[in-house]
Design an enzyme around this catalytic site. Sequence first.
Site, PDB file in Angstrom:
ATOM      1  N   GLY A 169     -61.253   3.471  43.740  1.00 33.36           N
ATOM      2  CA  GLY A 169     -62.025   2.389  43.129  1.00 33.36           C
ATOM      3  C   GLY A 169     -61.486   1.024  43.552  1.00 33.36           C
ATOM      4  O   GLY A 169     -60.281   0.842  43.653  1.00 33.36           O
ATOM      5  N   ILE A 202     -56.657   0.197  38.098  1.00 29.57           N
ATOM      6  CA  ILE A 202     -56.829  -0.575  36.863  1.00 29.57           C
ATOM      7  C   ILE A 202     -56.430   0.284  35.670  1.00 29.57           C
ATOM      8  O   ILE A 202     -56.121  -0.236  34.618  1.00 29.57           O
ATOM      9  CB  ILE A 202     -58.258  -1.154  36.690  1.00 29.57           C
ATOM     10  N   ASP A 203     -56.437   1.612  35.838  1.00 29.92           N
ATOM     11  CA  ASP A 203     -56.076   2.488  34.712  1.00 29.92           C
ATOM     12  C   ASP A 203     -54.585   2.403  34.371  1.00 29.92           C
ATOM     13  O   ASP A 203     -54.174   2.791  33.285  1.00 29.92           O
ATOM     14  CB  ASP A 203     -56.421   3.943  35.045  1.00 29.92           C
ATOM     15  N   ARG A 211     -72.032  -6.537  12.378  1.00 27.15           N
ATOM     16  CA  ARG A 211     -72.103  -5.222  13.019  1.00 27.15           C
ATOM     17  C   ARG A 211     -70.736  -4.702  13.455  1.00 27.15           C
ATOM     18  O   ARG A 211     -69.806  -5.477  13.671  1.00 27.15           O
ATOM     19  CB  ARG A 211     -72.953  -5.306  14.288  1.00 27.15           C
ATOM     20  N   MET A 219     -62.603   1.463  30.910  1.00 31.17           N
ATOM     21  CA  MET A 219     -62.228   2.544  31.824  1.00 31.17           C
ATOM     22  C   MET A 219     -60.890   3.113  31.346  1.00 31.17           C
ATOM     23  O   MET A 219     -60.287   2.592  30.398  1.00 31.17           O
ATOM     24  CB  MET A 219     -62.153   2.046  33.255  1.00 31.17           C
ATOM     25  N   GLY A 220     -60.423   4.137  32.024  1.00 29.69           N
ATOM     26  CA  GLY A 220     -59.195   4.810  31.597  1.00 29.69           C
ATOM     27  C   GLY A 220     -59.489   6.292  31.470  1.00 29.69           C
ATOM     28  O   GLY A 220     -59.848   6.775  30.406  1.00 29.69           O
TER      29      GLY A 220
HETATM   30  O1  F6P Z   1     -60.241   4.044  39.694  1.00 27.12           O
HETATM   31  C1  F6P Z   1     -60.252   4.729  38.471  1.00 27.12           C
HETATM   32  C2  F6P Z   1     -61.445   4.346  37.689  1.00 27.12           C
HETATM   33  O2  F6P Z   1     -61.313   3.003  37.421  1.00 27.12           O
HETATM   34  C3  F6P Z   1     -61.591   5.203  36.436  1.00 27.12           C
HETATM   35  O3  F6P Z   1     -61.140   4.590  35.284  1.00 27.12           O
HETATM   36  C4  F6P Z   1     -63.076   5.455  36.384  1.00 27.12           C
HETATM   37  O4  F6P Z   1     -63.327   6.696  35.764  1.00 27.12           O
HETATM   38  C5  F6P Z   1     -63.455   5.459  37.809  1.00 27.12           C
HETATM   39  O5  F6P Z   1     -62.614   4.528  38.437  1.00 27.12           O
HETATM   40  C6  F6P Z   1     -64.922   5.134  38.069  1.00 27.12           C
HETATM   41  O6  F6P Z   1     -65.098   4.867  39.416  1.00 27.12           O
HETATM   42  P1  F6P Z   1     -66.428   4.884  40.283  1.00 27.12           P
HETATM   43  O7  F6P Z   1     -67.581   4.933  39.341  1.00 27.12           O
HETATM   44  O8  F6P Z   1     -66.375   3.607  41.034  1.00 27.12           O
HETATM   45  O9  F6P Z   1     -66.333   6.057  41.177  1.00 27.12           O
END
Ligand code: F6P
Length: 367
Positions: free
Chosen positions: A12, A146-147, A182, A189-190
């Site tokens: 990513g 980023i995770d 609300r 992400m993670g």
């Molecule tokens: O690079 C890891 C990540 O950021 C994960 O947290 C996420 O699940 C994934 O990328 C999603 O990546 P893409 O949709 O770009 O393949």
Amino acid sequence: MAIKIAVLTGGGDCPGLNGAIKWVTKTALDPLLVRDRSVKFEVLGIMEGWKGLVEVDPDDPKSCAEHLCPLDEEKVRTWDRYGGTNLGTSRTNPFNPKNDRSDKLMENIKKLGIDVVVAIGGEDTLGVAYKLYKRGVKTVGIPKTIDGDLVGTEYSLGFDSAVNIIMEEIDRLRTTAGSHNRVFVVETMGRHAGWLALEGGECSGAYIIVIPEYPFDIDRICELLMERKGREIQYSIVVVSEGAKLGGKKEFYKDEKVDDFGHRSLGGIASFISDKIQEKTGFESRYVVLSHLQRGGSPSARDRLMARWFGIAAVDMILNDDYGRMVSYSHGEITSVPLKEVVNNLRLVEIDKYYDTTRYNGKRSIL
Ligand code: F6P
């Protein structure tokens, strides 16, 4: 003869990658350093990560123009200001047992006269670098995710920019959440590790934070929200990692598809939690999936600085013949660790140290 460094970004994208490419290039080609060193370098960018190096036909100039990008100081001069990766990226795995293209990769590295491969990426990308190293290729890794789940380093490129985005978006959500009274469930992400949700949630003052390392109970989330009923507080922010799980259950997946490294796309947890909150508490609830916004935009100051330090360190490692290792940030210093220790491992949130399992939030005491 110059030492030919190939540099690539895999997995990513995120802010900080361009800075790392720039600083590998600038450090390798720096005229003052070249004067003082007994070695000369050449830097070759590889387009789209391992895909470029597998698909390029070194004998075909057209193919080379498509997959390769010779780098010099002038070309990379402004790159550190920009997010994404100017070299492109992919999730191509040349060692995928269902479509093993590692021989082609080895052949191309040889034909292109590449002496060292600098791979900037997370566990998947660096896993390929390690396999190459075991086959005799000189490799150096730079941590990116980023995770924040890479072991062997306390910092990986992209994390700080992503946490800042989470914080800014939650700040933005607060006004609308408050106006409508609300609950807002914010999905970060993670995949395996909850660092983004935890730190993003903590710095933005989220009421509840749900992470993959601690399977949650939906009734407990509702109970915590109900404690606020009748109080002055008009809204609540719940932050949840995409990889969080209900106790005894698996992650929420978008579909059945798997990528080249065997990963499925996650998704659906925020909408599940939001619906349940509305159903069980009567609070009006909405959800927001921050998704790829967390990987977008320009790098934070920290990512620019770390990209610079990591890029410089990668070239130092080449000068020291320190291969099969990843640049790392540990105890406030730049150092390196063997790729062997980085792959097939994950840096997860230590529940005892960082997570309050009663409040579903960051710890308020370290005792
Ligand atoms: O690079 C890891 C990540 O950021 C994960 O947290 C996420 O699940 C994934 O990328 C999603 O990546 P893409 O949709 O770009 O393949």
